[in-house]
Design a protein around this motif. Structure first.
Motif, PDB file in Angstrom:
ATOM      1  N   SER A 101     -36.039 -13.099-124.511  1.00 52.76           N
ATOM      2  CA  SER A 101     -36.406 -13.644-125.818  1.00 52.76           C
ATOM      3  C   SER A 101     -35.218 -14.305-126.504  1.00 52.76           C
ATOM      4  N   LEU A 231     -37.075 -17.706-132.509  1.00 56.90           N
ATOM      5  CA  LEU A 231     -37.370 -16.422-131.877  1.00 56.90           C
ATOM      6  C   LEU A 231     -38.823 -16.025-132.093  1.00 56.90           C
ATOM      7  N   VAL A 234     -41.044 -18.262-129.908  1.00 54.56           N
ATOM      8  CA  VAL A 234     -41.021 -17.800-128.514  1.00 54.56           C
ATOM      9  C   VAL A 234     -41.909 -16.579-128.345  1.00 54.56           C
ATOM     10  N   GLY A 235     -41.790 -15.624-129.282  1.00 53.05           N
ATOM     11  CA  GLY A 235     -42.633 -14.439-129.223  1.00 53.05           C
ATOM     12  C   GLY A 235     -44.105 -14.766-129.352  1.00 53.05           C
ATOM     13  N   SER A 238     -45.367 -16.321-126.084  1.00 55.11           N
ATOM     14  CA  SER A 238     -45.498 -15.275-125.060  1.00 55.11           C
ATOM     15  C   SER A 238     -46.687 -14.377-125.349  1.00 55.11           C
ATOM     16  N   ASP A 250     -40.930 -10.433-122.018  1.00 52.48           N
ATOM     17  CA  ASP A 250     -40.121 -10.513-123.225  1.00 52.48           C
ATOM     18  C   ASP A 250     -40.851  -9.797-124.344  1.00 52.48           C
ATOM     19  N   TRP A 251     -40.312  -9.877-125.566  1.00 53.19           N
ATOM     20  CA  TRP A 251     -40.881  -9.108-126.669  1.00 53.19           C
ATOM     21  C   TRP A 251     -42.290  -9.556-127.011  1.00 53.19           C
ATOM     22  N   GLY A 252     -42.570 -10.846-126.935  1.00 48.65           N
ATOM     23  CA  GLY A 252     -43.920 -11.320-127.219  1.00 48.65           C
ATOM     24  C   GLY A 252     -44.921 -10.823-126.195  1.00 48.65           C
ATOM     25  N   ILE A 276     -37.852  -7.993-132.813  1.00 50.50           N
ATOM     26  CA  ILE A 276     -37.920  -9.391-133.249  1.00 50.50           C
ATOM     27  C   ILE A 276     -37.487  -9.520-134.698  1.00 50.50           C
TER      28      ILE A 276
END
Length: 301
Positions: A101, A231, A234-235, A238, A250-252, A276
């Protein structure tokens, strides 16, 4: 003999500790004199980056290791944040997922800043039709949400790390271009620019030697302020299944996987969501502190 005597009485080693002490004191004063948001954000971001850099050595488990006998287990001595629906350690997945992430957001932001800064500087320097076309293109892209454009590009050309970076970069350069153009128009009217023109310096030399270096502080402030947005984007991508693909995560993607089980084990959602939030907030605080410092200097002058 005379040479030996002069070397033995060389005063540099005696004064070096004093110089180091003065530099240390000056550095500490500079740090403590900055706005509290800058200091708090720097400390929080440093902690996050240290953990992510040391993840291969400090992560308690392999993020892909499954223990189906311990599915959706709560926190205990072996799994500090519990396990997910496949028995994977949440803390390990959180640490490894953060590397994807944060790296995607950082790479995207760096590329967007470089491209937008160069385009904005040359647009202001060139003027005329070129400047008009660049600004109208910027206005068009800014009017469309980044996520919509990224969704279209990823859906058309595929998913993955590289495609995600390319899509977010393509839509992320516009704020830097607008900022840089405004700064460059003001810098182009200064006397040292006129002197460089009188000496016959090329447009590229003037842009890279005079215009961009004198506009770096505002661009850096904008970069830090935009990191949180990158960020979260991106989350979000995802979470929609358009980001990093399995077996990577990743975090998402962790939020997406955790949604059906959030009532049974809230930590599945809380852990990546908090990661996040803390990371985005820390970088935003740094940008806010830098902007306040720049405004103080501007007001003072």
């Amino acid at each position: 003999m005379a040479l030996s005597s002069s070397l033995s009485h060389d005063p540099v080693p005696a004064t070096t500790p004093r110089r180091l002490a003065r530099r240390t004191v000056t550095g500490l004063r500079a740090v403590t004199g900055r706005h509290w948001t800058l200091r708090l954000g720097a400390v929080a971001l440093a902690l996050v980056l240290i953990v992510l850099l040391l993840t291969p050595w400090i992560a308690p488990y392999d993020p892909a290791h499954q223990d189906l006998g311990r599915r959706l287990a709560g926190p205990d001595a072996h799994h500090l944040l519990g396990t997910d629906q496949l028995g994977r350690d949440i803390l390990s997945r959180l640490m490894y997922g953060g590397r994807f992430s944060v790296s995607i957001a950082a790479v995207t932001l760096l590329l967007s800043a470089v491209i937008g800064t160069v385009i904005g500087a040359f647009s202001a320097r060139r003027g005329g039709v070129v400047d008009e076309v660049v600004m109208r293109t910027t206005d068009l892209l800014i009017s469309i949400p980044d996520v919509i454009v990224a969704l279209f590009l990823i859906a058309a050309f595929g998913t993955g790390y590289g495609m995600l970076v390319a899509a977010l970069t393509l839509v992320g350069w516009t704020p830097f271009a607008r900022l840089m153009r405004g700064l460059a128009l003001e810098i182009n009217s200064r006397e040292y620019i006129e002197a460089a023109e009188a000496l016959g310096c090329s447009k590229a030399f003037i842009v890279f030697r005079h215009v961009i270096p004198n506009a770096l502080r505002p661009v850096l402030s904008l970069g830090f302020l935009r990191f949180g947005h990158k960020l979260i984007t991106v989350g979000g991508l995802s979470y929609l299944g358009l980001g990093v693909q399995p077996p990577d995560s990743d975090w998402g993607a962790m939020l997406l996987d955790a949604q059906p089980y959030m009532e049974r084990l809230p930590l599945l959602v809380i852990a990546p969501g908090a990661a996040i939030f803390v990371t985005a907030l820390s970088v935003t605080l740094i940008g806010h502190g830098m902007e306040l410092k720049r405004k103080r200097r501007t007001d003072a002058t």
